[in-house]
Design an enzyme around this catalytic site. Structure first.
Site, short mmCIF file in Angstrom:
data_model
loop_
_atom_site.label_atom_id
_atom_site.label_comp_id
_atom_site.label_asym_id
_atom_site.label_seq_id
_atom_site.Cartn_x
_atom_site.Cartn_y
_atom_site.Cartn_z
N ILE A 19 14.70 0.41 5.17
CA ILE A 19 14.98 -0.83 4.45
C ILE A 19 16.02 -0.60 3.37
O ILE A 19 16.91 -1.43 3.16
CB ILE A 19 13.68 -1.40 3.85
CG1 ILE A 19 12.74 -1.87 4.97
CG2 ILE A 19 13.98 -2.56 2.90
CD1 ILE A 19 11.36 -2.28 4.49
N ASP A 65 14.89 11.98 -8.22
CA ASP A 65 13.51 11.64 -7.87
C ASP A 65 12.99 10.55 -8.80
O ASP A 65 12.88 10.77 -10.03
CB ASP A 65 12.65 12.89 -7.98
CG ASP A 65 11.24 12.70 -7.46
OD1 ASP A 65 10.81 11.54 -7.28
OD2 ASP A 65 10.55 13.72 -7.25
N ASN A 92 13.39 0.28 -4.07
CA ASN A 92 12.84 0.36 -2.72
C ASN A 92 12.09 1.66 -2.45
O ASN A 92 11.30 1.74 -1.51
CB ASN A 92 13.99 0.22 -1.71
CG ASN A 92 13.56 0.46 -0.29
OD1 ASN A 92 12.88 -0.37 0.32
ND2 ASN A 92 13.94 1.61 0.26
N SER A 141 6.98 -4.67 -3.00
CA SER A 141 5.53 -4.72 -2.86
C SER A 141 5.21 -4.64 -1.37
O SER A 141 5.94 -3.98 -0.61
CB SER A 141 5.00 -6.02 -3.50
OG SER A 141 3.60 -6.09 -3.40
N SER A 142 4.16 -5.28 -0.93
CA SER A 142 3.78 -5.26 0.49
C SER A 142 2.73 -6.33 0.73
O SER A 142 1.92 -6.62 -0.17
CB SER A 142 3.22 -3.89 0.88
OG SER A 142 2.64 -3.93 2.18
N TYR A 155 -2.62 2.81 -0.78
CA TYR A 155 -1.29 2.21 -0.68
C TYR A 155 -1.32 0.75 -1.10
O TYR A 155 -0.49 0.29 -1.89
CB TYR A 155 -0.77 2.34 0.75
CG TYR A 155 0.56 1.66 1.00
CD1 TYR A 155 1.76 2.33 0.76
CD2 TYR A 155 0.62 0.37 1.51
CE1 TYR A 155 2.97 1.72 0.99
CE2 TYR A 155 1.83 -0.25 1.75
CZ TYR A 155 3.00 0.42 1.50
OH TYR A 155 4.21 -0.19 1.73
N LYS A 159 0.67 -1.27 -4.20
CA LYS A 159 1.60 -2.38 -4.00
C LYS A 159 1.14 -3.65 -4.71
O LYS A 159 1.96 -4.47 -5.15
CB LYS A 159 1.80 -2.63 -2.51
CG LYS A 159 2.54 -1.50 -1.80
CD LYS A 159 3.93 -1.28 -2.38
CE LYS A 159 4.75 -0.28 -1.58
NZ LYS A 159 6.14 -0.16 -2.07
N THR A 190 10.80 0.85 10.90
CA THR A 190 11.53 1.91 10.20
C THR A 190 10.99 3.26 10.64
O THR A 190 9.96 3.35 11.30
CB THR A 190 11.35 1.78 8.67
OG1 THR A 190 9.96 1.99 8.36
CG2 THR A 190 11.79 0.42 8.17
#
Length: 257
Positions: A19, A65, A92, A141-142, A155, A159, A190
Site C-alpha cells: 500500500i 525505523d 503507512n 487503521s484497519s 493487531y 488499529k 499485498t
C-alpha cells in the site's frame, strides 16, 4: 473534482512496498514530490524511486525505523532539508500479528503497539512540528478495529488506537491548520497479506475455497488492490477533503460488520 499535489512534498512511511508504494505512485502521478521512508528494504525503496524518476517525478528514499522517535524525527528533518518543506504525511508503516490469546507475549504486545501505534504517533509528532498551515495527515487503521477476525486481537486493538488517535488529535492539530484522518482498509492483496493469509481463516472454514471466504467477508467479494487504498489516501490528503478531519474512512469493499 481533480486531485493535484503540485508543489506539495509528501512523506510516506512504510513506502517501499504494498500500500505504501501504491500511495507513493498515486501522489507522484498527481504532482507531489515524494519521500519514501523504509525500515530495512532499501533495495525496494531505491527501485521505486528509480521507477518514479523514470516517469519524470521527483522522489527520494529515506531509511529510518518509525518505532524509534529519534529516527523518525531525523527522517522528517532530512526530508525538509532535501525538499524545503513537508506538507503531507501518509503514515503507512505497520506490522501484522495473529496469535491465540494464550500465546500472546509481552514482547508481542510491545512490538505491535510500538510499531502500529507509537510509530504513527511519533511520525505525526515530528511531521506536525514542521508542517505549515494547510498540511494534511492520513494514518492507517484497519476494519479489524471493529470486526471480529480469528486470532487477530492484538493487531485489531492497535488499529483501534490509531482511529482514536486521529479523532483526538484533530482539534489539537486544527489549531495549527493541519487536518488528520485515517483510512481503514479491509483485506488487501499485498505481500504482507500473502505472508499471513492462512491465519485469517477460522478452523471452521478449513478446506473452504479462499474466494468463498472472501466473498463472505465483504460485499464486493474480493481483496482490495493497493491502488484502491491509495486513491482513498490521496482523497483525504487533498483539498477535496477540506472539511474532513478526525475521521476514519473505511476502504473495505462493504466489509461485513
Amino acid at each position: 473534482m481533480s486531485t493535484t499535489f503540485d508543489g506539495r512534498v509528501a512523506l510516506i512511511t512504510g513506502g517501499s512496498r504494498g500500500i505504501g508504494a501504491a500511495i507513493a505512485r498515486r501522489l507522484a502521478e498527481a504532482g507531489a514530490t515524494v519521500a519514501i521512508n523504509y525500515r530495512s528494504n532499501a533495495g525496494a525503496a531505491d527501485e521505486l524511486v528509480e521507477e518514479l524518476r523514470a516517469h519524470g517525478h521527483r522522489a527520494e528514499a529515506f531509511g529510518g525505523d518509525v518505532t524509534d522517535p529519534a529516527r523518525i524525527a531525523d527522517v522528517v528533518a532530512r526530508v525538509v532539508e532535501e525538499f524545503g518543506a513537508l506538507h503531507l504525511l501518509a503514515s503507512n508503516a505497520g506490522i501484522e500479528h495473529f496469535a491465540p490469546l494464550a500465546d500472546i507475549t509481552l514482547a508481542d504486545f510491545e512490538n505491535v503497539f510500538r510499531t502500529n501505534v507509537g510509530g504513527q504517533l511519533f511520525a505525526v509528532q515530528a511531521a506536525a512540528a514542521v508542517m505549515p498551515p494547510g498540511s494534511r495527515i492520513v494514518l492507517t487503521s484497519s476494519v479489524s478495529a471493529r470486526t471480529a477476525v480469528h486470532r487477530h486481537t492484538l493487531y485489531a486493538a492497535s488499529k483501534a488506537a490509531v482511529s482514536a488517535m486521529a479523532l483526538n488529535l484533530a482539534p489539537e492539530l486544527a489549531e495549527a491548520g493541519i487536518a488528520i484522518n485515517a483510512v481503514a482498509p479491509g483485506g488487501t492483496a499485498t505481500d504482507m497479506a500473502a505472508e499471513n493469509g492462512a491465519d485469517y481463516v477460522h478452523p471452521a472454514l478449513a478446506g473452504v475455497e479462499p474466494q468463498q471466504v472472501t466473498r463472505s467477508m465483504n460485499a464486493l467479494g474480493r481483496l482490495a488492490r493497493p491502488d484502491e487504498i491509495a486513491d482513498a489516501v490521496a482523497f483525504l490528503l487533498s483539498q477535496n477533503a477540506s472539511y474532513i478531519t478526525g475521521s476514519t474512512l473505511d476502504v473495505a469493499g462493504g466489509w461485513m460488520r
